[in-house]
Design an enzyme around this catalytic site. Sequence first.
Site, PDB file in Angstrom:
ATOM      1  N   CYS A 311       0.852  -1.198   0.000  1.00 49.35           N
ATOM      2  CA  CYS A 311       0.000   0.000   0.000  1.00 49.35           C
ATOM      3  C   CYS A 311       0.878   1.235   0.000  1.00 49.35           C
ATOM      4  CB  CYS A 311      -0.823   0.057   1.274  1.00 49.35           C
ATOM      5  SG  CYS A 311      -2.279  -0.919   1.192  1.00 49.35           S
ATOM      6  N   ILE A 312       0.434   2.249  -0.662  1.00 47.67           N
ATOM      7  CA  ILE A 312       1.216   3.498  -0.697  1.00 47.67           C
ATOM      8  C   ILE A 312       0.251   4.665  -0.497  1.00 47.67           C
ATOM      9  CG2 ILE A 312       1.111   3.620  -3.231  1.00 47.67           C
ATOM     10  CD1 ILE A 312       4.023   4.729  -3.092  1.00 47.67           C
ATOM     11  N   LEU A 313       0.694   5.634   0.271  1.00 47.86           N
ATOM     12  CA  LEU A 313      -0.195   6.761   0.583  1.00 47.86           C
ATOM     13  C   LEU A 313       0.589   8.030   0.845  1.00 47.86           C
ATOM     14  CD1 LEU A 313      -3.033   7.911   1.698  1.00 47.86           C
ATOM     15  CD2 LEU A 313      -2.184   7.240   3.929  1.00 47.86           C
ATOM     16  N   GLN A 319      -0.492  15.964  -0.801  1.00 42.91           N
ATOM     17  CA  GLN A 319      -0.626  15.396  -2.154  1.00 42.91           C
ATOM     18  C   GLN A 319      -0.382  16.426  -3.254  1.00 42.91           C
ATOM     19  OE1 GLN A 319      -4.410  13.339  -2.352  1.00 42.91           O
ATOM     20  NE2 GLN A 319      -3.757  11.781  -0.891  1.00 42.91           N
ATOM     21  N   ARG A 320      -0.052  15.933  -4.445  1.00 46.28           N
ATOM     22  CA  ARG A 320       0.212  16.735  -5.646  1.00 46.28           C
ATOM     23  C   ARG A 320       1.393  17.689  -5.455  1.00 46.28           C
ATOM     24  NH1 ARG A 320      -3.552  16.439  -9.778  1.00 46.28           N
ATOM     25  NH2 ARG A 320      -1.719  16.825 -11.040  1.00 46.28           N
ATOM     26  N   GLY A 324       4.396  11.603  -3.575  1.00 42.99           N
ATOM     27  CA  GLY A 324       4.016  10.250  -4.008  1.00 42.99           C
ATOM     28  C   GLY A 324       5.088   9.684  -4.929  1.00 42.99           C
ATOM     29  N   GLU A 345       1.594  -3.894  -5.696  1.00 42.83           N
ATOM     30  CA  GLU A 345       0.526  -4.895  -5.629  1.00 42.83           C
ATOM     31  C   GLU A 345      -0.715  -4.403  -6.370  1.00 42.83           C
ATOM     32  OE1 GLU A 345       0.301  -7.211  -1.977  1.00 42.83           O
ATOM     33  OE2 GLU A 345      -1.850  -6.870  -2.046  1.00 42.83           O
ATOM     34  N   SER A 358       3.091   7.798 -14.338  1.00 48.05           N
ATOM     35  CA  SER A 358       3.910   8.985 -14.501  1.00 48.05           C
ATOM     36  C   SER A 358       5.368   8.657 -14.110  1.00 48.05           C
ATOM     37  CB  SER A 358       3.299  10.101 -13.643  1.00 48.05           C
ATOM     38  OG  SER A 358       4.241  11.033 -13.273  1.00 48.05           O
TER      39      SER A 358
HETATM   40  N1  ACO Z   1      -5.343  13.974 -10.345  1.00 49.59           N
HETATM   41  C1  ACO Z   1      -4.617  13.802 -11.481  1.00 49.59           C
HETATM   42  N2  ACO Z   1      -3.366  13.292 -11.497  1.00 49.59           N
HETATM   43  C2  ACO Z   1      -2.852  12.912 -10.311  1.00 49.59           C
HETATM   44  C3  ACO Z   1      -3.549  13.063  -9.094  1.00 49.59           C
HETATM   45  C4  ACO Z   1      -4.844  13.627  -9.148  1.00 49.59           C
HETATM   46  N3  ACO Z   1      -5.563  13.827  -8.048  1.00 49.59           N
HETATM   47  N4  ACO Z   1      -2.784  12.616  -8.086  1.00 49.59           N
HETATM   48  C5  ACO Z   1      -1.630  12.195  -8.653  1.00 49.59           C
HETATM   49  N5  ACO Z   1      -1.676  12.374  -9.994  1.00 49.59           N
HETATM   50  C6  ACO Z   1      -0.641  11.999 -10.965  1.00 49.59           C
HETATM   51  C7  ACO Z   1      -0.032  13.189 -11.647  1.00 49.59           C
HETATM   52  O1  ACO Z   1       0.478  12.791 -12.911  1.00 49.59           O
HETATM   53  C8  ACO Z   1       1.086  13.524 -10.717  1.00 49.59           C
HETATM   54  O2  ACO Z   1       2.121  14.227 -11.285  1.00 49.59           O
HETATM   55  P1  ACO Z   1       1.950  15.817 -11.536  1.00 49.59           P
HETATM   56  O3  ACO Z   1       1.416  16.430 -10.265  1.00 49.59           O
HETATM   57  O4  ACO Z   1       3.340  16.237 -11.880  1.00 49.59           O
HETATM   58  O5  ACO Z   1       0.988  15.933 -12.658  1.00 49.59           O
HETATM   59  C9  ACO Z   1       1.589  12.148 -10.339  1.00 49.59           C
HETATM   60  O6  ACO Z   1       0.412  11.358 -10.276  1.00 49.59           O
HETATM   61  C10 ACO Z   1       2.313  12.052  -9.030  1.00 49.59           C
HETATM   62  O7  ACO Z   1       1.946  13.079  -8.166  1.00 49.59           O
HETATM   63  P2  ACO Z   1       2.616  13.226  -6.737  1.00 49.59           P
HETATM   64  O8  ACO Z   1       2.395  14.606  -6.251  1.00 49.59           O
HETATM   65  O9  ACO Z   1       4.028  12.760  -6.799  1.00 49.59           O
HETATM   66  O10 ACO Z   1       1.801  12.135  -5.899  1.00 49.59           O
HETATM   67  P3  ACO Z   1       0.984  12.340  -4.557  1.00 49.59           P
HETATM   68  O11 ACO Z   1       1.880  12.800  -3.450  1.00 49.59           O
HETATM   69  O12 ACO Z   1      -0.230  13.126  -4.795  1.00 49.59           O
HETATM   70  O13 ACO Z   1       0.624  10.805  -4.217  1.00 49.59           O
HETATM   71  C11 ACO Z   1      -0.772   8.910  -4.293  1.00 49.59           C
HETATM   72  C12 ACO Z   1       0.029   9.935  -5.121  1.00 49.59           C
HETATM   73  C13 ACO Z   1       0.154   8.214  -3.314  1.00 49.59           C
HETATM   74  C14 ACO Z   1      -1.393   7.853  -5.194  1.00 49.59           C
HETATM   75  C15 ACO Z   1      -1.881   9.717  -3.527  1.00 49.59           C
HETATM   76  O14 ACO Z   1      -2.793  10.210  -4.463  1.00 49.59           O
HETATM   77  C16 ACO Z   1      -2.619   8.909  -2.501  1.00 49.59           C
HETATM   78  O15 ACO Z   1      -2.134   8.697  -1.397  1.00 49.59           O
HETATM   79  N6  ACO Z   1      -3.853   8.485  -2.827  1.00 49.59           N
HETATM   80  C17 ACO Z   1      -4.701   7.761  -1.893  1.00 49.59           C
HETATM   81  C18 ACO Z   1      -4.213   6.367  -1.658  1.00 49.59           C
HETATM   82  C19 ACO Z   1      -3.990   5.602  -2.952  1.00 49.59           C
HETATM   83  O16 ACO Z   1      -4.830   5.584  -3.834  1.00 49.59           O
HETATM   84  N7  ACO Z   1      -2.829   4.938  -3.016  1.00 49.59           N
HETATM   85  C20 ACO Z   1      -2.452   4.081  -4.123  1.00 49.59           C
HETATM   86  C21 ACO Z   1      -3.150   2.789  -3.994  1.00 49.59           C
HETATM   87  S1  ACO Z   1      -2.456   1.527  -5.028  1.00 49.59           S
HETATM   88  C22 ACO Z   1      -1.282   0.796  -4.018  1.00 49.59           C
HETATM   89  O17 ACO Z   1      -1.269   1.063  -2.853  1.00 49.59           O
HETATM   90  C23 ACO Z   1      -0.292  -0.158  -4.596  1.00 49.59           C
END
Ligand code: ACO
Length: 455
Positions: A311-313, A319-320, A324, A345, A358
Amino acid sequence: MAEQMLSDITEGCRLPVLRRNQQNEEEWPLAEILGIKEQNGRKQYYVHYVDFNKRLDEWVMYERLNVRRMQIPRKDAKTPTKNGSGSCSRPGSPDREMVVCPRPFLHNPSSQNGGSRRPLVSTVGRKRKALSMPMDEDSQDSSDSVPAVPLPRQTGSLVCDKSHDDIVTRMKNIECIELGRHRLKPWYFSPYPQELTSLPVLYLCEFCLKYFKSLKCLQRHMHKCSLRHPPGNEIYRKNHISFFEIDGRKNKNYSQNLCLLAKCFLDHKTLYYDTDPFLFYIMTTYDCKGFHIVGYFSKEKESTEDYNVACILTLPPYQRKGYGTLLIEFSYELSKVEIKTGTPEKPLSDLGLLSYRSYWSQTILEILIDLKSENGDRPQVTINEISEMTSIKKEDVISTLQHLSLINYYKGQYILNLSQEIIEGHQKAMAKRELRIDSKCLHFSPKDWSKRGKW
Ligand code: ACO
Ligand code: ZN
C-alpha cells in the site's frame, strides 16, 4: 415539498444530485442513496455518485436532490452485482473497481488500550496463520480506552470485495482527523472504535498515531509521549526528508495505528489482522518540533509475486507536491539494493495508477533519451536491460512503452520512436520534479527473511 416524495426516498434510489466539480461549476450527476439519517429534525442523505470514485460520497440535504428524476428500486430487484448493476446497488462505478488497495486490516482494540486481547478481524485474501496477538512491546497507557469496532470475519479471494457489502463499511465514518497541524477529511471507512465515529474531530498523536476522543486527552498524552519521529530506524535522510523503516512485528501498535489512519484514504478489499509480515517505510519532513509523517508505503517481507509495495499513501495535505513520486522512487531504490525487480501490488487505485504511470514513463524515457548510439547506428536497448537498470518489472516496462505508444514493429524488429513532442514533454516534467531520492543518503541492507524462522 410533497410529503409523499420525501418518504419515497429510500436507500437504493438513484437520482441526480447537485454537486460542484473541480472547476467549481454546478453539475447534476446520477447518484445512489446509501443511507439516510435525521439531524436536528432534518433528513440527510448519504449519496454515492455513480460514475465517480467513492471518496466523493457525502451527506447532502434534500435541496440537492432532484427527486423528480428519481429511479425507485424495484421491490423484486436482485442482489446487486459488484459493478453496480441492479437497481438497488451498492456503490458500483467502474472507477471504484480500480480504487481497491490491498493490505488493509482491522484494528486490534487491545493493542492500543492494553485491554483484553482479541484477534484482529480480517477479510483475508490469502491464507495466513490465525495468530493470537502477542503482547505488544510498546505498551501504551490505557486511559481513554475505546475498543475498535468489531466487524464480521470474512474470507474470500483477493478480488472479493465483501467488506464493501457490509452496511457498516460502505459509508465513511470519521468526520475529521486532527494530526499535528493538519485537519484531514477521510475519504473512506476506517474501523476506528464506534464510539469515536460520532465525534466532530478525532485527535491523533502525530508521532505514535495513537487516537483520542478529545484535544484534552491528546494534550495529556503529549506530555507523556516521548516520540518525535516514527519508531524504527531512520534509513534515509537528505535535507528535511527522512525515511524510517518499521517492522510490523516489532512495532505493532504503531503499524496498526498507521493502517487505521491509512484506511481512511485507501479503499481496501482485504483486511489483514496481522502486521507481522510487513515492513512500513514512513516518509517524514523535519522541523524543530520533530519528524512529521507525510506518507508511507508498506512492503511484504517476502513476496512471491515480486511486489515491492503493498500500500502506498501520501496524506492529503501533502498530495500533488511530488511526495508520491518520491515514495515510489524510494521503493525502487530499495529494490535496486536488493538487486530485484519489483511491482506494486494490484489492483492499483485510480490515483495509484496515475502516479505509477507517470513515474514509470519518466524513468524509462530518461534512459531512452540518454542512450548513446555506437558507430552511428541506432542506439539499442532491451526490455530486460531497462528493467535491470530501473528495477521496474518487465511487464510494467512493456505496458509503459505501449501506453506512451512508443513501440513500432518494423522490418522484423521493434523500433522505439521518440518524437520531439515526447522528449520536450519529458524534459518539462523532469524540470518540475524537484524532489529526488539521493541513493548516497540511503543506509539500507536488505534482510533475507526466508532464512529467518519467524518474521
Ligand atoms: N489527479 C490527477 N493526477 C494525479 C492526481 C490527481 N488527483 N494525483 C496524482 N496524480 C498523478 C499526476 O500525474 C502527478 O504528477 P503531476 O502532479 O506532476 O501531474 C503524479 O500522479 C504524481 O503526483 P505526486 O504529487 O508525486 O503524488 P501524490 O503525493 O499526490 O501521491 C498517491 C500519489 C500516493 C497515489 C496519492 O494520491 C494517494 O495517497 N492516494 C490515496 C491512496 C492511494 O490511492 N494509493 C495508491 C493505492 S495503489 C497501491 O497502494 C499499490
Ligand atoms: Zn504519541
